[in-house]
Design an enzyme around this catalytic site. Structure first.
Site, short mmCIF file in Angstrom:
data_model
loop_
_atom_site.label_atom_id
_atom_site.label_comp_id
_atom_site.label_asym_id
_atom_site.label_seq_id
_atom_site.Cartn_x
_atom_site.Cartn_y
_atom_site.Cartn_z
N SER A 55 0.84 -1.20 0.00
CA SER A 55 0.00 0.00 0.00
C SER A 55 0.88 1.26 0.00
CB SER A 55 -0.90 -0.02 1.23
OG SER A 55 -1.71 1.11 1.21
N GLY A 56 0.63 2.14 -0.95
CA GLY A 56 1.38 3.39 -1.03
C GLY A 56 2.65 3.28 -1.86
N THR A 77 -1.37 2.81 -8.23
CA THR A 77 -2.43 3.54 -8.90
C THR A 77 -1.85 4.65 -9.78
OG1 THR A 77 -3.90 3.01 -7.10
CG2 THR A 77 -4.54 4.86 -8.48
N ASN A 96 -1.30 5.28 3.19
CA ASN A 96 -1.38 6.01 1.92
C ASN A 96 -2.56 6.99 1.97
OD1 ASN A 96 -1.61 6.83 -0.72
ND2 ASN A 96 -1.87 4.77 -1.58
N SER A 99 -5.39 5.78 -0.70
CA SER A 99 -5.28 4.33 -0.81
C SER A 99 -6.50 3.73 -1.51
CB SER A 99 -5.15 3.74 0.59
OG SER A 99 -4.95 2.36 0.49
N SER A 100 -6.25 2.88 -2.49
CA SER A 100 -7.35 2.21 -3.19
C SER A 100 -7.93 1.18 -2.23
CB SER A 100 -6.84 1.47 -4.42
OG SER A 100 -5.97 2.28 -5.15
N GLY A 151 -2.84 -2.77 -2.22
CA GLY A 151 -1.57 -3.45 -1.94
C GLY A 151 -1.60 -4.19 -0.61
N GLU A 174 -1.07 -5.04 3.00
CA GLU A 174 -1.04 -4.04 4.09
C GLU A 174 -1.12 -4.69 5.46
OE1 GLU A 174 -4.31 -1.53 2.98
OE2 GLU A 174 -5.80 -2.83 3.88
N1 LIG Z 1 5.40 8.07 -9.87
C1 LIG Z 1 5.06 8.85 -8.87
N2 LIG Z 1 5.37 10.15 -8.89
C2 LIG Z 1 5.04 10.96 -7.88
N3 LIG Z 1 4.39 10.57 -6.79
C3 LIG Z 1 4.03 9.29 -6.70
C4 LIG Z 1 4.34 8.36 -7.72
N4 LIG Z 1 3.88 7.17 -7.35
C5 LIG Z 1 3.27 7.35 -6.15
N5 LIG Z 1 3.36 8.62 -5.76
C6 LIG Z 1 2.84 9.21 -4.50
O1 LIG Z 1 2.53 8.16 -3.61
C7 LIG Z 1 1.15 8.15 -3.31
C8 LIG Z 1 0.66 6.73 -3.22
O2 LIG Z 1 0.68 6.12 -4.48
P1 LIG Z 1 -0.50 5.18 -4.98
O3 LIG Z 1 -1.79 5.70 -4.54
O4 LIG Z 1 -0.26 4.94 -6.42
O5 LIG Z 1 -0.17 3.87 -4.13
P2 LIG Z 1 -0.81 2.43 -4.30
O6 LIG Z 1 0.33 1.51 -4.53
O7 LIG Z 1 -1.88 2.47 -5.30
O8 LIG Z 1 -1.36 2.15 -2.83
P3 LIG Z 1 -2.70 1.41 -2.36
O9 LIG Z 1 -2.40 -0.04 -2.39
O10 LIG Z 1 -2.85 1.91 -0.98
O11 LIG Z 1 -3.78 1.83 -3.26
C9 LIG Z 1 0.50 8.95 -4.43
O12 LIG Z 1 -0.69 9.55 -4.00
C10 LIG Z 1 1.56 9.96 -4.74
O13 LIG Z 1 1.54 11.01 -3.81
MG LIG Z 2 -3.88 2.31 -5.22
#
Ligand SMILES: Nc1ncnc2c1ncn2[C@@H]1O[C@H](COP(=O)(O)OP(=O)(O)OP(=O)(O)O)[C@@H](O)[C@H]1O
Ligand SMILES: [Mg+2]
Length: 1104
Positions: free
Chosen positions: A112-113, A117, A162, A165-166, A389, A391
């Site tokens: 997660s994070g 996404t 996060n 977080s999705s 993700g 968690e």
């Molecule tokens: N490539 C990137 N560039 C800039 N910031 C990023 C990038 N990837 C992630 N982030 C930052 O990290 C945060 C978390 O990323 P994201 O929401 O994609 O995580 P996730 O893997 O989908 O987590 P979850 O499993 O909780 O949904 C984003 O909101 C953003 O602030």
């Molecule tokens: Mg996500």
């Protein structure tokens, strides 16, 4: 974009940081992988490869390399050409899909994070940018992009891990036409974490939409929906967290509305969606008090507003929350009796209704998106998997259990396809192979989902649910006991007093068994369904379509069974596509850029199995293809294979490999597939293929351009001849000549271009004769642009290192508006005098008519006056003053001679010119084009032997810079019309909106609250097993590119990438070393590279 402009990134003065592809690490250990990732991360490189697998480290800041510039750079480029990037992976998927006609998918995994996404959004953005499409396709693209803000508003929330977080899983299939246009799509969503609707942990929030509505609602909406501050609502105030750093809920509310609009949800339904959200918030404020063992609504005033918003009767709502209809069998007859609920049961019922409403609303939104982009038949597709993700929270419930199970399954696919299947395939195909060990997490998947022998956790859970009492009391305790009996001895399982621990691939997680059975059973009581079916809103009734009078047979489907089925269906779908992987790594828990927590990164590198991944990769083959597909893909390379190979497929593949001179140690023929060892060898094939296609495309392009140009020049020719009409005789051969403009091929003449402005357009360019004061003729390149006239000559360098060489020099740069006049004879000769202020130029050009007409046109544009043209057979021109003497004038006298050739005879200060009669002065060109008399611009014939006749290509530019960052999900804002929900003329029950709201039951969130669960998790048995099982050393150096054999010939190193433009030219990349066979003075050198001899521009290399 032409391949010529795709320079290798190393030529852009980009600092090298670690290795791009960790297959090339000199030492393979978890430490060296972490070190490489860290080095790159600190230098702002978030992407790194392990062969085709992309590792992405969350930068927690916007990186500058996601602009249109990169989109262009990565389009159609081979993997090694540019730094690792998600665009490269996406482009590769897109191309594979188009070339091989196979569906593709990308599995984005990580905790997660970690950035899954965000990665998915970059993929969608890239696809929508590179693919074409008319209006309908644009609409699909808009919906694909807009589905993100909409689903995030309703499906994402702030967690401690996060901020966005999705809380649901998503598999987004983007469907394409055979022409590669995204013309449809389909979303499958997985298990929304609906418990969040009614309860959140410390420092977490409910789904974003609640806060968006509260912040962004208009005054009218506030009134109609009863919007108060967030602490008013019990469903929001339990965690006392309302704001998220860096999130503007108000603005996002408008984006959510825009998204609904783009997706095509009608205004009225949009309004009802928000009304349900508000209804749920108000529903949560209904509290209960104990009254003689039964529950009573604490404040009946609080019933009115949710009843109003949901369009149901207030009394009925009261009844359904405090009692339940139970069927009881009595002497063979079924009777319904009303059972009164206690406070706990009533609260549970209220929450069940809230969760049921919310999850059905969410499914409705997904369905709306699907409806808007559905396609009647499937052609090609690219699937993007972005799930929640792995968690670990302080308290992990049934939802975490399901989320972590899905992650476990994805790790399984990765292992299956990259480690297990890969190795098994070598054996199957009869390829020599030494096995590499790895930790296979199938054992953990089985522990959770196995049906029998031994029964897995989910089956035990289902059994307990099937036999549990309606209210589920004590069921969780029974579950724990049964689990202990069924899987207690599994080494990945332990139980503790109120739960159990699973040793997942990514670490140990301790689950609290409390609520497992209820959440697994996941049935909405009939009473509540009936209640919602009585709503006055058709929309709400539509969300509850159950037919209650039909008797249900068998066990109801549990949430566990559902997620298990979904996960397995997903695995099957993914297995049918060509898979790609993005493994996201989260470098810290602080969400700060450049913060590298070593132990956290190492933990992920370990459990993701990156080391094993590299080992298998290095020892193995980068690429494999069944013979047939290979033949199809590279058919274009040889005449024997184009359009199809006749004969044995295996021999066909061998024929192709030999035709590109692939080293024998670079490939092996299996039973049904060919295996290619290094990516570099594959790229060689790809590049040859691209060049073939490129050549064909160029030919078509050229033919088209020629056609367009011809039409334009025909018109120009008519205009041009009018300036000479009735004044000058015309040449027979040139009257109908087509105009070409650039007779020098300026595009490929850097030595001439250097004098001309960067963006200056070339109107005309040709080599002419210039006559000096003694009437000696000398060659000049005359170049006409919209503002200037250039005259370029050649001189021998007198001094310096280039002494003795012939170099181009700018002899004159004339501003067009300063030209005084032009004079010409009345005969058919090619002379003309260009009159300037100080002195004049006597010039001779076969293309004078074309040149003069263009010059006149430009002159008129600049001065708004006409350039003076005079015609006489006695002309005079001023010569330049030089020293004491010089200056003065010279004469040119024209007389009637013989034939079409000009005879010239200088006599003192006069040049006598004689020529036979031409076509009469009043001749006009005929409409039909004449055949070309000289070369076309940009069209060069390359001699079979010796250097090409064209000039050298210019030295590549060196101005690559990453542009400004941009990552936006916005579309232009559309004004929203919001109509109030009281469509039946009812006013909102203002009095019912009780001022005090829900008791603020916020837990005290102290700064010292226990956040230990955020620490790097314990690896458990999975970690130990990993250590045990992966101690084998790979053979050193296996799988590395072969070192180049030393040759005695002089060598040079490529400074820039060069893509050969013809069959006898070499192509190379930056830093490639070429044997020099001949350094021709023309600048075209002859050399040998990878066993092939050919020509290349000397200005692209440096001798070593
Ligand atoms: N490539 C990137 N560039 C800039 N910031 C990023 C990038 N990837 C992630 N982030 C930052 O990290 C945060 C978390 O990323 P994201 O929401 O994609 O995580 P996730 O893997 O989908 O987590 P979850 O499993 O909780 O949904 C984003 O909101 C953003 O602030
Ligand atoms: Mg996500």
């Amino acid at each position: 974009m032409g391949s010529k402009e795709r320079y290798h990134w190393q030529s852009q003065n980009v600092k090298q940081s670690g290795v791009d592809d960790m297959v090339l690490l000199s030492k393979i250990s978890e430490e060296s992988i972490v070190e490489n990732l860290k080095k790159r991360y600190m230098d702002d490189y978030i992407f790194t490869y392990i062969g085709p697998v992309l590792i992405s480290v969350n930068p927690f800041k916007q990186m500058p390399y996601f602009t249109d510039r990169e989109i262009e750079l990565y389009q159609g480029a081979a993997q090694y050409e540019n730094p690792p990037h998600i665009y490269a992976l996406t482009d590769n998927m897109y191309r594979n899909m188009m070339i091989d006609g196979e569906n593709q998918c990308v599995i984005i995994s990580g905790e997660s994070g970690a950035g899954k996404t965000v990665a998915a959004k970059y993929i969608m953005g890239y696809i929508s940018k590179v693919s074409g499409g008319a209006e309908k396709v644009q609409h699909v693209k808009d919906i694909i992009l807009q589905s993100n803000p909409l689903l995030e508003a309703f499906g994402n929330a702030k967690t401690v891990r996060n901020n966005n977080s999705s809380r649901f899983g998503k598999y987004f299939e983007i469907q394409f036409s055979r022409g590669g246009e995204p013309d449809g799509g389909k979303i499958s969503n997985f298990l929304l974490e609906k418990s969040r609707v009614v309860n959140q942990n410390e420092n977490e929030r409910n789904f974003h939409i609640y806060y968006q509505l509260i912040e962004g609602a208009s005054e009218e909406q506030r009134q109609n929906l009863g919007i108060m501050t967030p602490d008013y609502y019990f469903y929001l105030n339990q965690s006392a967290t309302y704001k998220v750093d860096g999130t503007d809920d108000r603005q996002e509310f408008h984006e959510t509305l825009d998204a609904m609009q783009v997706i095509g949800i009608p205004q009225q339904q949009q309004q009802l969606v928000l009304q349900i959200i508000a209804g749920i918030m108000h529903l949560g404020n209904i509290g209960f008090r104990e009254c003689g063992n039964y529950a009573q609504v604490e404040d009946s005033d609080l019933l009115a507003f949710p009843a109003y918003l949901l369009g149901i009767d207030q009394t009925r709502l009261n009844d359904k929350l405090t009692s339940r209809k139970m069927d009881s069998k009595w002497g063979g007859k079924t009777e319904s009796i009303n059972v009164t609920l206690n406070v706990e049961q009533a609260s549970y019922t209220r929450d069940a209704l809230a969760k049921g409403l919310y999850s059905r609303l969410f499914d409705f939104l997904v369905e709306e998106i699907n409806k808007a982009i559905q396609k009647p038949y499937e052609e090609y597709s690219i699937g993007v998997l972005d799930i929640y993700g792995f968690e670990i929270f302080k308290k992990n419930g049934f939802e975490q259990f399901c989320i972590n199970f899905v992650n476990e399954k994805l790790q399984q696919i990765f292992i299956e396809l990259t480690l297990k299947a890969e190795q098994e395939e070598y054996v199957q195909e009869g390829i020599n192979w030494t096995a590499i060990d790895y930790f296979n997490n199938k054992i953990v998947c089985d522990l959770i989902e196995s049906k029998l022998n031994p029964t897995g956790i989910m089956s035990v859970l289902d059994d307990v649910c099937a036999t549990m009492h309606a209210t589920g009391e004590g069921a969780d305790g029974t579950l724990l006991q049964k689990l202990q009996a069924a899987v207690g001895c599994n080494e990945h399982f332990n139980s503790w007093n109120s739960g159990f621990v699973i040793h997942h691939y990514a670490g140990k997680v301790s689950y609290d068994v409390n609520g497992f059975c209820e959440r697994n059973r996941d049935v909405l009581f009939t009473d509540l369904i009936e209640l919602m079916q009585s709503s006055e809103y058709g929309f709400i009734r539509m969300l509850f379509p159950e037919k209650l009078d039909v008797d249900k047979k068998g066990r109801p489907t549990t949430a566990g069974t559902k997620i298990k089925k979904q996960a397995n269906d997903l695995v099957n779908t993914l297995m049918k596509c060509t898979p790609h992987y993005i493994r996201c790594i989260k470098p810290n828990e602080t969400k700060r850029p450049k913060d590298w927590e070593e132990s956290r990164a190492k933990h992920q590198v370990e459990y993701l199995g990156l080391k094993e991944n590299i080992r298998v990769r290095r020892a193995g083959f980068a690429y494999r293809r069944v013979f047939k597909k290979f033949l199809q893909r590279y058919a274009i390379l040889t005449p024997e294979t184009w359009p199809s190979w006749r004969g044995d497929e295996r021999q066909g593949v061998q024929h192709l490999l030999q035709s590109v001179n692939m080293d024998y140690d670079q490939y092996q023929m299996g039973r049904s597939k060919v295996f290619v060892k290094n990516p570099e060898s594959l790229f060689l094939l790809e590049e040859m293929r691209e060049r073939k296609f490129d050549t064909f495309a160029r030919t078509i392009q050229k033919a088209w351009r020629r056609y367009i140009a011809r039409r334009k020049y025909e018109q120009m020719r008519e205009e041009a001849s009018s300036i000479l009409l009735n004044f000058k005789e015309r040449r027979k051969n040139s009257i109908n000549r087509n105009f070409v403009g650039d007779y020098l091929g300026m595009e490929d003449r850097p030595e001439l271009r250097q004098f001309i402005g960067k963006r200056e357009r070339i109107d005309f360019a040709d080599s002419v004769n210039k006559y000096d004061r003694r009437f000696k003729s000398i060659k000049r390149d005359v170049i006409l642009t919209p503002k200037h006239l250039y005259m370029i000559g050649r001189e021998k360098v007198k001094k310096g290192p280039e002494k003795g060489q012939i170099k181009e020099v700018l002899k004159k740069k004339i501003e067009i508006q300063t030209i005084k006049a032009i004079s010409l004879s009345t005969k058919q000769d090619d002379f003309f005098i260009l009159h300037e202020v100080e002195y004049d130029n006597l010039l001779e050009s076969v293309f004078k008519t074309e040149f003069l007409s263009l010059l006149c046109k430009r002159f008129e544009e600049l001065t708004k006056g006409k350039l003076q043209l005079s015609f006489s057979d006695t002309l005079q021109f001023k010569v330049k003053k030089e020293g004491w003497g010089g200056g003065g004038t010279r004469n040119v006298v024209f007389s009637r001679g013989q034939g079409d050739l000009t005879m010239i005879k200088p006599a003192g200060k006069t040049l006598n010119v004689s020529i036979g009669d031409g076509l009469p002065k009043n001749t006009k060109p005929s409409r039909k084009s004449a055949p070309q008399s000289r070369g076309q611009p940009g069209y060069h014939q390359t001699k079979k032997h010796g250097p090409p006749s064209r000039g050298l290509p210019p030295t590549p530019r060196d101005d690559y810079r990453n542009g400004a960052a941009q990552f936006s999900r916005n579309t232009p804002q559309q004004d929203q019309m919001y109509t109030s929900p009281n469509k039946h003329g009812k006013a909102p029950p203002a009095t019912a909106l009780v001022k005090h709201g829900a008791t603020n039951k916020a837990r005290q969130v102290s700064s010292s609250c226990d956040m230990e669960f955020l620490n790097v998790p314990d690896q458990g048995v999975a970690g130990q097993q990993r250590k045990k099982s992966i101690s084998k050393r790979p053979q050193p150096g296996v799988g590395r590119p072969k070192p180049q054999a030393k040759a005695a010939a002089p060598k040079c190193r490529a400074l820039y990438q060069y893509v050969g433009q013809d069959v006898d030219e070499l192509s190379f990349n930056v830093n490639e070393v070429i044997d020099v066979l001949l350094e021709d003075a023309s600048g075209w050198w002859k050399g040998r590279l990878r066993g092939k001899e050919g020509l290349f521009p000397g200005n692209y290399v440096q001798k070593i």
